[in-house]
Design an enzyme around this catalytic site. Structure first.
Site, PDB file in Angstrom:
ATOM      1  N   SER A 176      34.965 119.080   4.299  1.00 11.75           N
ATOM      2  CA  SER A 176      34.370 120.035   3.374  1.00 11.75           C
ATOM      3  C   SER A 176      33.457 121.020   4.121  1.00 11.75           C
ATOM      4  CB  SER A 176      33.617 119.290   2.262  1.00 11.75           C
ATOM      5  OG  SER A 176      33.312 120.139   1.189  1.00 11.75           O
ATOM      6  N   HIS A 188      39.410 116.661  -4.053  1.00 13.90           N
ATOM      7  CA  HIS A 188      38.361 116.882  -3.081  1.00 13.90           C
ATOM      8  C   HIS A 188      37.482 115.634  -2.921  1.00 13.90           C
ATOM      9  CE1 HIS A 188      35.926 119.546  -0.562  1.00 13.90           C
ATOM     10  NE2 HIS A 188      34.898 118.823  -0.968  1.00 13.90           N
ATOM     11  N   ASP A 241      42.094 120.760  -5.643  1.00 10.06           N
ATOM     12  CA  ASP A 241      40.845 121.066  -4.935  1.00 10.06           C
ATOM     13  C   ASP A 241      40.661 122.574  -4.931  1.00 10.06           C
ATOM     14  OD1 ASP A 241      38.681 121.281  -3.210  1.00 10.06           O
ATOM     15  OD2 ASP A 241      39.708 120.432  -1.472  1.00 10.06           O
TER      16      ASP A 241
END
Length: 410
Positions: free
Chosen positions: A192, A380, A350
């Site tokens: 991320s 995610h 996501d």
């Protein structure tokens, strides 16, 4: 009285079911577990909004509870030596295989950068500790986890600069020798926001004059790579998906740059681009870089460009938008050719899916060796959901495939 109690109980159950239930796609595994997990995140987000509205504590200050709840004290065990140190003034956690007498073997190394939207997260959280130990045990590698400073206390470029200083320090030959690391087998990786930092460091390091040791690989796990267009197909398709809805990702971006709420509102409306950043929109044009099957029902519309500081934030936020250290997708093609081989993991459900896929397209076009692993039923944060009670089967598969790639490519 008893009838009234029954009515109250049924009402409570109905409200609970209504609150927990979400229209999650049918093909996602363990849907109810994801709904239950996300109900905690949503509740915390609502409390954070209320706290900020009442002037009690800012939004990210409340959301930081997620980090505190998962924090552990890293301990050595019979196979791994764990130490907390400082590299060039930045806190790090080092995981090293314990050596036997006379062991002079040079080992691989993975520099790992945690996620959390630059505002949350820590390498001291139990999922990251577990992942680091797994990498050490399965690769016989050294793992360096970086405790970079977080927004909103420290806006961009501070988190990036912390990471870059650590990487530069670690890549000195004397430091590598101290930790028995092979200079030719070092990777940078992150998930991320950590994937954002890993991509940025990989790009900037190759431009460093006199840099003798270079990275062999970069492994980016559902990375966030651009802030110019927050209305890509994946942002639209997954705007209400669990764990990272569009609202939260946009909030992370705005807090990374500034605490000015006007900038957040402009980002939510996708009207935050200045004339300076608009000249770089060609690098994030999803109609060009996104394979047709991901276009779906969405049509490309260039983000609105605005004039005036009041429209897109104060304190240099508009300049940060155009900085490739914040948005690695903004570098020209000429800056991509010499990058190390890459592993990029993306998930269908996501908001960041298209960031990763566009980077895959651009890297391949530049001649970089890329392994793209796309999870059609992924969401995610999956890699971090490996600790009970939020352990997901897809998280285990992601971990296994990620480590397998590191074994074969580092």
């Amino acid at each position: 009285m008893r009838f009234g109690s029954i009515i109250a109980f049924v009402a409570l159950c109905s409200f609970t079911a209504y609150y927990i239930y979400e229209p999650i796609p049918e093909d996602i595994e363990e849907r109810w577990k994801l709904m239950l997990t996300n109900s905690f995140f949503r509740t915390l987000s609502h409390l954070a909004d209320l706290s900020e509205f009442l002037g009690l504590k800012d939004y990210m200050g409340v959301m930081y509870f997620i980090t505190l709840a998962e924090k552990i004290v890293p301990m050595s065990d019979e196979h791994i030596k764990v130490t907390e140190e400082q590299f060039d003034g930045v806190d790090v956690v080092l995981y090293q295989p314990k050596k036997s007498d006379g062991d002079t073997k040079l080992r691989r190394a993975v520099i790992y950068l945690h996620g959390g939207g630059w505002c949350l997260g820590s390498s001291l959280m139990s999922p990251y500790d577990l992942l680091a130990r797994k990498i050490v045990n399965e690769l016989d590698a050294v793992v360096l986890s970086v405790e970079y400073r977080l927004a909103p206390a420290y806006h961009f470029p501070v988190p990036y600069e912390d990471v870059y200083r650590v990487v530069k320090h670690f890549l000195h030959k004397g430091v590598l020798s101290q930790y028995s690391v092979d200079p030719g087998r070092i990777a940078v990786s992150g998930d991320s926001a950590g994937g954002n930092l890993a991509a940025a460091v990989s790009q900037q390091l190759q431009k460093e004059p006199g840099q003798q040791v270079q990275l062999k690989a970069q492994a980016l796990i559902y990375p966030v790579l651009q802030a110019l267009d927050l209305n890509t197909p994946s942002y639209q398709q997954n705007q209400d998906m669990p764990i990272l809805p569009r609202y939260l990702m946009v909030r992370f971006w705005s807090e990374y740059f500034t605490s000015d709420r006007a900038f957040f509102r402009a980002m939510m409306a996708n009207t935050h681009n200045s004339p300076e950043s608009s000249s770089l929109l060609k690098f994030v044009n999803w109609s060009t870089f996104l394979p047709a099957r991901y276009h779906r029902k969405y049509n490309y519309s260039a983000p609105t460009v605005v004039q005036g500081e009041e429209a897109f934030g104060k304190g240099g936020a508009s300049r940060s938008l155009a900085d490739p250290r914040a948005s690695p997708l903004l570098v020209p093609d000429s800056a991509l050719h010499s990058l190390p081989k890459a592993y990029i993991l993306t998930c269908e459900y996501d908001v960041l899916r298209d960031d990763g896929i566009m980077y895959v397209t651009r890297l391949l076009s530049a001649g970089v060796e890329v392994t793209h692993e796309h999870y059609d039923t992924g969401f995610h944060g999956g890699l971090m959901f490996t600790v009970w009670p939020t352990d997901f089967l897809i998280g285990r598969r992601m971990t296994e495939n990620y480590i397998k790639w590191l074994k074969e490519n580092l």
